[in-house]
Write a protein that holds these residues in place. Structure first.
Motif: not given
Length: 218
Positions: A149-152, A168-171, A186-191
């Protein structure tokens, strides 16, 4: 220590046809969507159908491979100049066929210091990969049919396997491993959830349709 995120998906042994087959009607609807017009003077089209914006920054082009029918949007930055020291050319960043790099994306190879030596390491991106606007990618490998997505932010040495999706917006932290057919956010990215078995066919159809719709203004 590396952060490794793995998910073992539980799937039926005999998925129904509705989860694995995309109807010709669905594909037809994708192709019937209105064209996406661009200024022909802004893009350079190669012999293999790549379309690269003149507003994009392609550093070290001799170290970058585009597989064909890939779109590099305006203000994107691809750092092929960040390579291991040594003579001659080396492939730093490789993108497959039917990839889309969105506006303002930054793609640069991962790096680390090992035994006192600082080095960059090559990045490989598969076919049918969509990277959204303003996303930063420092992955080691990205498989086929991946949607980002965007802004990752995709951290250094991340491995994203086939048919995964990043919201989108995931770190995504460095050294993460994302399994095939996994949706992360999510931030941090999770399943978040398993993706359907039809993801590969759907993403291939979507990326091909987008490329066919991306046409110069008349």
């Amino acid at each position: 220590m590396s952060l490794v995120v793995r998910h073992l998906a539980k799937r039926a042994s005999k998925p129904s046809k509705t989860t694995t087959v995309i109807s010709s009607t669905t594909v037809g609807r994708m192709n019937l969507q209105p064209p996406i017009r661009y200024n022909k003077a802004e893009y350079i089209e190669t012999d293999t159908g790549n379309k690269v914006s003149r507003r994009a920054t392609i550093a070290g082009p001799q170290n970058i491979i585009l597989g064909g029918k890939t779109i590099i949007s305006g203000s994107a930055i691809i750092r092929g100049d960040l390579r291991r020291t040594g003579p001659g050319h080396a492939v730093v960043i490789s993108l497959g066929r039917y990839c889309l790099v969105g506006e303002g994306c930054v793609i640069r190879p991962p790096y680390k210091t090992y035994r006192g030596n600082f080095n960059y390491y090559p990045m490989k991106i598969g076919d049918f990969v969509h990277i959204g606007a303003n996303t930063i990618v420092e992955a080691a490998t990205i498989g086929n049919c991946v949607e980002i997505g965007k802004n990752c932010v995709i951290g250094k040495f991340t491995i994203i396997k086939d048919c995964a999706k990043i919201a989108d917006n995931t770190i995504i932290p460095p050294n993460t491993v994302i399994s095939a057919l996994a949706h992360f956010g999510g931030s941090p990215g999770q399943f978040v959830e398993d993706l359907p078995e039809s993801t590969q066919e759907m993403v291939e159809a979507q990326t091909k349709a987008y490329y066919n719709r991306f046409q110069p203004a008349t």
